[in-house]
Design a protein around this motif. Structure first.
Motif, PDB file in Angstrom:
ATOM      1  N   LYS A   1       0.874  -1.180   0.000  1.00  0.00           N
ATOM      2  CA  LYS A   1       0.000   0.000   0.000  1.00  0.00           C
ATOM      3  C   LYS A   1       0.913   1.232   0.000  1.00  0.00           C
ATOM      4  O   LYS A   1       1.778   1.366   0.871  1.00  0.00           O
ATOM      5  CB  LYS A   1      -0.900  -0.030   1.240  1.00  0.00           C
ATOM      6  CG  LYS A   1      -2.098   0.870   1.086  1.00  0.00           C
ATOM      7  CD  LYS A   1      -3.150   0.573   2.143  1.00  0.00           C
ATOM      8  CE  LYS A   1      -4.227   1.627   2.091  1.00  0.00           C
ATOM      9  NZ  LYS A   1      -5.136   1.541   3.214  1.00  0.00           N
ATOM     10  N   VAL A   2       0.734   2.069  -0.997  1.00  0.00           N
ATOM     11  CA  VAL A   2       1.714   3.135  -1.257  1.00  0.00           C
ATOM     12  C   VAL A   2       1.031   4.493  -1.325  1.00  0.00           C
ATOM     13  O   VAL A   2      -0.031   4.629  -1.945  1.00  0.00           O
ATOM     14  CB  VAL A   2       2.423   2.886  -2.613  1.00  0.00           C
ATOM     15  CG1 VAL A   2       3.496   3.934  -2.866  1.00  0.00           C
ATOM     16  CG2 VAL A   2       3.024   1.489  -2.662  1.00  0.00           C
ATOM     17  N   LEU A   3       1.659   5.493  -0.699  1.00  0.00           N
ATOM     18  CA  LEU A   3       1.183   6.882  -0.811  1.00  0.00           C
ATOM     19  C   LEU A   3       2.253   7.720  -1.501  1.00  0.00           C
ATOM     20  O   LEU A   3       3.410   7.734  -1.056  1.00  0.00           O
ATOM     21  CB  LEU A   3       0.912   7.457   0.589  1.00  0.00           C
ATOM     22  CG  LEU A   3       0.496   8.936   0.636  1.00  0.00           C
ATOM     23  CD1 LEU A   3      -0.854   9.159  -0.066  1.00  0.00           C
ATOM     24  CD2 LEU A   3       0.423   9.430   2.078  1.00  0.00           C
ATOM     25  N   ILE A   4       1.878   8.374  -2.594  1.00  0.00           N
ATOM     26  CA  ILE A   4       2.789   9.335  -3.239  1.00  0.00           C
ATOM     27  C   ILE A   4       2.343  10.732  -2.820  1.00  0.00           C
ATOM     28  O   ILE A   4       1.160  11.065  -2.918  1.00  0.00           O
ATOM     29  CB  ILE A   4       2.756   9.218  -4.776  1.00  0.00           C
ATOM     30  CG1 ILE A   4       3.091   7.789  -5.225  1.00  0.00           C
ATOM     31  CG2 ILE A   4       3.736  10.209  -5.403  1.00  0.00           C
ATOM     32  CD1 ILE A   4       2.981   7.584  -6.733  1.00  0.00           C
ATOM     33  N   VAL A   5       3.298  11.534  -2.340  1.00  0.00           N
ATOM     34  CA  VAL A   5       3.003  12.895  -1.883  1.00  0.00           C
ATOM     35  C   VAL A   5       3.757  13.878  -2.763  1.00  0.00           C
ATOM     36  O   VAL A   5       4.987  13.786  -2.876  1.00  0.00           O
ATOM     37  CB  VAL A   5       3.485  13.092  -0.425  1.00  0.00           C
ATOM     38  CG1 VAL A   5       3.274  14.531   0.031  1.00  0.00           C
ATOM     39  CG2 VAL A   5       2.783  12.124   0.516  1.00  0.00           C
TER      40      VAL A   5
ATOM     41  N   ALA B   1      -1.183   3.934   7.638  1.00  0.00           N
ATOM     42  CA  ALA B   1      -1.952   2.997   6.798  1.00  0.00           C
ATOM     43  C   ALA B   1      -1.141   2.533   5.592  1.00  0.00           C
ATOM     44  O   ALA B   1      -1.568   1.628   4.873  1.00  0.00           O
ATOM     45  CB  ALA B   1      -3.234   3.671   6.327  1.00  0.00           C
ATOM     46  N   PHE B   2       0.037   3.145   5.364  1.00  0.00           N
ATOM     47  CA  PHE B   2       0.787   2.860   4.138  1.00  0.00           C
ATOM     48  C   PHE B   2       2.098   2.135   4.439  1.00  0.00           C
ATOM     49  O   PHE B   2       2.758   2.419   5.432  1.00  0.00           O
ATOM     50  CB  PHE B   2       1.071   4.163   3.376  1.00  0.00           C
ATOM     51  CG  PHE B   2      -0.206   4.863   2.983  1.00  0.00           C
ATOM     52  CD1 PHE B   2      -0.898   4.463   1.846  1.00  0.00           C
ATOM     53  CD2 PHE B   2      -0.742   5.864   3.765  1.00  0.00           C
ATOM     54  CE1 PHE B   2      -2.094   5.066   1.495  1.00  0.00           C
ATOM     55  CE2 PHE B   2      -1.939   6.477   3.435  1.00  0.00           C
ATOM     56  CZ  PHE B   2      -2.615   6.076   2.285  1.00  0.00           C
ATOM     57  N   ASP B   3       2.459   1.224   3.531  1.00  0.00           N
ATOM     58  CA  ASP B   3       3.746   0.524   3.668  1.00  0.00           C
ATOM     59  C   ASP B   3       4.887   1.418   3.194  1.00  0.00           C
ATOM     60  O   ASP B   3       6.012   1.318   3.676  1.00  0.00           O
ATOM     61  CB  ASP B   3       3.736  -0.762   2.822  1.00  0.00           C
ATOM     62  CG  ASP B   3       2.638  -1.717   3.244  1.00  0.00           C
ATOM     63  OD1 ASP B   3       2.536  -1.967   4.460  1.00  0.00           O
ATOM     64  OD2 ASP B   3       1.881  -2.187   2.370  1.00  0.00           O
ATOM     65  N   HIS B   4       4.601   2.254   2.186  1.00  0.00           N
ATOM     66  CA  HIS B   4       5.633   3.125   1.618  1.00  0.00           C
ATOM     67  C   HIS B   4       5.057   4.522   1.396  1.00  0.00           C
ATOM     68  O   HIS B   4       3.902   4.660   1.000  1.00  0.00           O
ATOM     69  CB  HIS B   4       6.124   2.598   0.267  1.00  0.00           C
ATOM     70  CG  HIS B   4       6.846   1.300   0.367  1.00  0.00           C
ATOM     71  ND1 HIS B   4       8.198   1.210   0.609  1.00  0.00           N
ATOM     72  CD2 HIS B   4       6.391   0.031   0.281  1.00  0.00           C
ATOM     73  CE1 HIS B   4       8.555  -0.061   0.658  1.00  0.00           C
ATOM     74  NE2 HIS B   4       7.479  -0.810   0.456  1.00  0.00           N
ATOM     75  N   VAL B   5       5.880   5.540   1.663  1.00  0.00           N
ATOM     76  CA  VAL B   5       5.500   6.929   1.379  1.00  0.00           C
ATOM     77  C   VAL B   5       6.585   7.518   0.478  1.00  0.00           C
ATOM     78  O   VAL B   5       7.772   7.530   0.846  1.00  0.00           O
ATOM     79  CB  VAL B   5       5.367   7.762   2.670  1.00  0.00           C
ATOM     80  CG1 VAL B   5       4.860   9.175   2.334  1.00  0.00           C
ATOM     81  CG2 VAL B   5       4.438   7.083   3.670  1.00  0.00           C
ATOM     82  N   ILE B   6       6.174   7.934  -0.706  1.00  0.00           N
ATOM     83  CA  ILE B   6       7.125   8.447  -1.700  1.00  0.00           C
ATOM     84  C   ILE B   6       6.889   9.945  -1.864  1.00  0.00           C
ATOM     85  O   ILE B   6       5.766  10.373  -2.156  1.00  0.00           O
ATOM     86  CB  ILE B   6       6.912   7.734  -3.052  1.00  0.00           C
ATOM     87  CG1 ILE B   6       7.227   6.245  -2.915  1.00  0.00           C
ATOM     88  CG2 ILE B   6       7.765   8.379  -4.144  1.00  0.00           C
ATOM     89  CD1 ILE B   6       6.888   5.419  -4.158  1.00  0.00           C
ATOM     90  N   PHE B   7       7.929  10.750  -1.665  1.00  0.00           N
ATOM     91  CA  PHE B   7       7.805  12.198  -1.834  1.00  0.00           C
ATOM     92  C   PHE B   7       8.339  12.604  -3.206  1.00  0.00           C
ATOM     93  O   PHE B   7       9.511  12.380  -3.522  1.00  0.00           O
ATOM     94  CB  PHE B   7       8.582  12.931  -0.738  1.00  0.00           C
ATOM     95  CG  PHE B   7       7.939  12.826   0.619  1.00  0.00           C
ATOM     96  CD1 PHE B   7       6.954  13.719   1.011  1.00  0.00           C
ATOM     97  CD2 PHE B   7       8.301  11.817   1.499  1.00  0.00           C
ATOM     98  CE1 PHE B   7       6.338  13.620   2.256  1.00  0.00           C
ATOM     99  CE2 PHE B   7       7.701  11.708   2.750  1.00  0.00           C
ATOM    100  CZ  PHE B   7       6.715  12.608   3.128  1.00  0.00           C
ATOM    101  N   ASP B   8       7.454  13.169  -3.995  1.00  0.00           N
ATOM    102  CA  ASP B   8       7.829  13.747  -5.290  1.00  0.00           C
ATOM    103  C   ASP B   8       8.002  15.245  -5.038  1.00  0.00           C
ATOM    104  O   ASP B   8       7.028  15.953  -4.805  1.00  0.00           O
ATOM    105  CB  ASP B   8       6.699  13.479  -6.296  1.00  0.00           C
ATOM    106  CG  ASP B   8       6.896  14.237  -7.592  1.00  0.00           C
ATOM    107  OD1 ASP B   8       8.051  14.542  -7.945  1.00  0.00           O
ATOM    108  OD2 ASP B   8       5.876  14.529  -8.254  1.00  0.00           O
TER     109      ASP B   8
END
Ligand SMILES: Nc1ncnc2c1ncn2[C@@H]1O[C@H](COP(=O)(O)OP(=O)(O)OP(=O)(O)O)[C@@H](O)[C@H]1O
Ligand SMILES: [Mg+2]
Length: 194
Positions: free
Chosen positions: A38-42, A135-142
């Motif tokens: 489960k991934v969140l891109i910010v 809630a997320f396994d990974h958080v990616i900051f763009d």
């Protein structure tokens, strides 16, 4: 081109304008979501094009990406963050201080520097507040491209630029080290900063 393998929970894609930060953030996010994470891109870029790239209208809360189960994204909206920040600062004084003083406070919290601080506040919450991204396994900051470093004689070298330089040259590198994040420093057309 092989995608970087993101093993840490937080990852940052940084680098100068147009080197592929958004493309690689999305490609890596999709790859992880495809593998069941489960991934969140910010996006921290005020001029974000994440909605267009992902084909889903985004807001400042995590939004599920159409056709990509497990992938979510959000745009940090600096103006909305500044409005919330201003209201948090001013609200306790409404009905206590005269209206003119309230108006003056609102003006004080409406400058470019306040917008920068508020956006950073929103960014820091995603990194530092327990539960904000649990809630997320990974958080990616763009991230946004950093400002060009101006010559000392540049008359436009103002508080806002000092703040942005502090943000990118000091704070972000330390945040990545403290969280054990991967920092994707992208190289292209002569090398990227970050
Ligand atoms: N690996 C790649 N090979 C070729 N073209 C690419 C690659 N990655 C991105 N591009 C193209 O380069 C352009 C810029 O990509 P992208 O928007 O991802 O960069 P960015 O670093 O996020 O830009 P900005 O600093 O403006 O946010 C786009 O047209 C994209 O399709
Ligand atoms: Mg981008």
């Amino acid at each position: 081109m092989p995608l970087p393998v993101l093993e840490t929970r937080y990852s940052f894609f940084t680098g100068k304008g147009g080197v592929g930060k958004t493309s690689l953030s999305c490609a890596c996010g999709l790859g992880l979501a495809d593998s069941g994470r489960k991934v969140l891109i910010v996006s921290t870029d005020p001029a974000s094009n994440l909605s267009e790239v992902l084909g889903t209208e985004l807001g400042s809360d995590p939004t599920a990406i159409t056709g990509a189960p497990g992938l979510y994204a959000l745009d940090i909206d600096p103006e909305a963050a500044a409005r919330d920040y201003r209201e948090r600062m001013v609200a306790p004084y409404r009905g206590i201080l005269p209206e003119a003083a309230i108006t003056s406070m609102e003006e004080q919290f409406s400058g470019a520097c306040s917008v920068e601080i508020a956006a950073f506040d929103a960014f820091a919450k995603l990194l530092g507040v327990p539960g904000a991204t649990s809630a997320f396994d990974h958080v990616i900051f763009d991230t946004a491209p950093p400002p060009a470093i101006p010559a000392p004689a540049d008359a436009a070298f103002g508080v806002e630029r000092v703040h942005r330089l502090f943000h990118w040259r000091w704070l972000v590198p330390r945040a990545t080290r403290r969280t054990g994040a991967t920092e994707g420093t992208l190289c292209g057309n002569g090398g990227a900063s970050g």
